[in-house]
Write an enzyme that holds these catalytic residues in place. Structure first.
Site, PDB file in Angstrom:
ATOM      1  N   GLN A 228      20.466   9.902  -8.493  1.00 34.96           N
ATOM      2  CA  GLN A 228      21.907   9.873  -8.253  1.00 34.96           C
ATOM      3  C   GLN A 228      22.266   9.639  -6.792  1.00 34.96           C
ATOM      4  O   GLN A 228      23.381   9.206  -6.501  1.00 34.96           O
ATOM      5  CB  GLN A 228      22.542  11.186  -8.725  1.00 34.96           C
ATOM      6  CG  GLN A 228      22.577  11.344 -10.230  1.00 34.96           C
ATOM      7  CD  GLN A 228      23.465  10.308 -10.906  1.00 34.96           C
ATOM      8  OE1 GLN A 228      24.387   9.751 -10.311  1.00 34.96           O
ATOM      9  NE2 GLN A 228      23.177  10.035 -12.162  1.00 34.96           N
TER      10      GLN A 228
ATOM     11  N   CYS B 293      30.596  19.500 -27.938  1.00 38.15           N
ATOM     12  CA  CYS B 293      31.270  18.749 -28.991  1.00 38.15           C
ATOM     13  C   CYS B 293      31.228  17.243 -28.757  1.00 38.15           C
ATOM     14  O   CYS B 293      31.843  16.485 -29.489  1.00 38.15           O
ATOM     15  CB  CYS B 293      32.710  19.228 -29.142  1.00 38.15           C
ATOM     16  SG  CYS B 293      33.553  19.514 -27.599  1.00 38.15           S
TER      17      CYS B 293
END
Length: 462
Positions: free
Chosen positions: A177, A320
């Site tokens: 990153q 989720c």
């Protein structure tokens, strides 16, 4: 359509595209051959290796190209562990490493090795002193990312590298990153990275192994890339990766300043515009282009779909949005809210107007999702009288529903009373304590439930 997921894959840099097209004509031959076409390919490969090594801060003969960043991590860990097997089988990693590191650790443990995970604080950073204490006798290798891929927090690599040097333990740094923004400080021993994170083509990683580090490549022997990355080199992609790394580095200082200003605007404005939001990650020691926040009472998958419909591509660490139905291991290790999690990572060149429009759209989208789920609009008022204990049965329901049901009834118990939430969604273990901290309530703890799942007990104190 604004693309705000550069931490997953950055758009191909124009320099990478130009280099890729040019090297398709010049770099197709085998660089190991001595005829003219092979010598031309070898020159391109050597030049790419020198450019990448300069950006990394190592010698060209210490760096090899791999088919991906994940392969670089796996090859680095397995080779370093094998090279130091006489020292011991201990592997020390932070709890928020990329899954490639954690998966390599799982395989090492399955083969009889030991893996120690160093915890992080709520900012996502390890404590260098705690990491140093984990470097016990028999530790063969330590791993620490330079900056976190989900929340952007930078790690104290230089301090940990010094502790590793004092303990005689090599340190592998996953710099995927951060490498496009600058070299990794500190005396690291091995470094891995991936080109598609800085605007190079996918399918190119790099692995640097300092001279003097005991290293034994695993798998069948191969004469290419010092035996550390077998197979024919994807030379056009390698050339494009090295060219784009040099290009983004030349732009990094100015672009980091500009993007940090846009991210600061998001960090400041989102909590003002959207109620019940937790911005996670270190506010200062972080990557310049990345910000993550979580929204109470929001289904992360629905939130991401709605933002996509509005034209914004973002990602999430919410359970989720995952087929595993468990929250991100990074958010879990930090102990922060996972529901309604949004990661915004701005690619180079993102205009301020796109960020402004995102801030305009976000409040309405969150409000719509909350209304759809029946979330409470405001904390419940204190009752005149009420029972001292309630039980909420949320078994079989995914977060944020257990948290929403808790919020609906907390006002029905007097101060000092308790609400017990029965839930079998793993995210509840993280989100209920996080809700308590955000709402000023007391999280008592968890206990087994006779009905199945876990009973989470909350005491009302406000």
């Amino acid at each position: 359509m604004p693309y705000f997921d550069a931490a997953s894959a950055a758009p191909l840099h124009p320099v990478a595209r130009q280099a890729l097209l040019a090297s398709l004509d010049e770099g197709w031959a085998d660089p190991a051959r001595l005829y003219r076409e092979g010598r031309r390919a070898r020159l391109l490969l050597d030049a790419a290796r020198e450019a990448a090594a300069e950006a990394v801060g190592c010698r060209p003969d210490e760096l090899v190209f791999t088919p991906s960043g994940t392969r670089a991590v796996h090859a680095g860990i397995s080779g370093a562990l094998a090279g130091r097997r006489r020292v011991g089988t201990g592997l020390v990693v932070s709890a928020v490493e990329h899954s490639s590191v954690l998966h390599a650790g799982e395989r090492h443990a399955a083969a009889g090795g030991t893996v120690t995970e160093v915890p992080v604080g709520r900012s996502g950073a390890v404590d260098a002193e705690v990491f140093a204490r984990a470097l016990e006798a028999g530790t063969a290798l330590a791993c620490l990312q330079s900056a976190n891929h989900e929340v952007g927090t930078e790690q104290p690599v230089a301090e940990v590298a010094e502790a590793c040097r004092a303990a005689g333990v090599p340190l592998l740094v996953d710099a995927a990153q951060s490498l496009g923004w600058g070299p990794v400080a500190g005396g690291w021993s091995l470094l891995a990275a991936s080109a598609h994170k800085w605007g190079g083509p996918a399918g190119v990683g790099l692995l640097a192994v300092r001279k003097g580090v005991r290293f034994a490549p695993q798998g069948p022997a191969d004469e290419r890339e010092s035996g550390r990355a077998p197979g024919f080199e994807n030379l056009p992609a390698i050339v494009a990766a090295a060219a784009s790394l040099r290009a983004v580095r030349a732009e990094a200082a100015a672009e980091a300043t500009r993007l940090r200003g846009l991210v600061d605007r998001i960090r400041a404005r989102v909590p003002e515009l959207v109620p019940d939001v937790e911005v996670v990650g270190d506010p200062v020691a972080r990557l310049p282009h990345l910000v993550t926040f979580s929204c109470l009472y929001v289904d992360g998958e629905t939130l991401l779909h709605e933002l996509d419909r509005e034209g914004f591509s973002v990602s999430s660490g919410s359970s989720c949005t995952s087929s595993t139905l468990t929250p991100s291991h990074v958010l879990r290790a930090m102990g922060v809210l996972s529901e309604g999690n949004v990661r915004v990572s701005l690619p180079a060149g993102t205009p301020a107007e796109d960020v402004d429009r995102f801030l305009d759209v976000l409040p309405g989208v969150v409000a719509q999702v909350r209304e759809r789920l029946g979330a409470p609009a405001a904390p419940a008022a204190a009752p005149a009288a009420g029972t001292g204990a309630l039980v909420v049965d949320a078994l079989g329901r995914r977060c944020p529903i257990p948290v929403i049901e808790l919020a609906k009834v907390i006002g029905n118990v007097p101060v000092g009373g308790t609400v017990t939430v029965l839930a079998d969604d793993a995210a509840a273990r993280l989100d209920i304590p996080a809700w308590c901290e955000m709402r000023g309530q007391e999280y008592v703890g968890e206990e087994p439930s006779e009905r199945g799942g876990v009973a989470y007990v909350v005491r009302r104190v406000a």
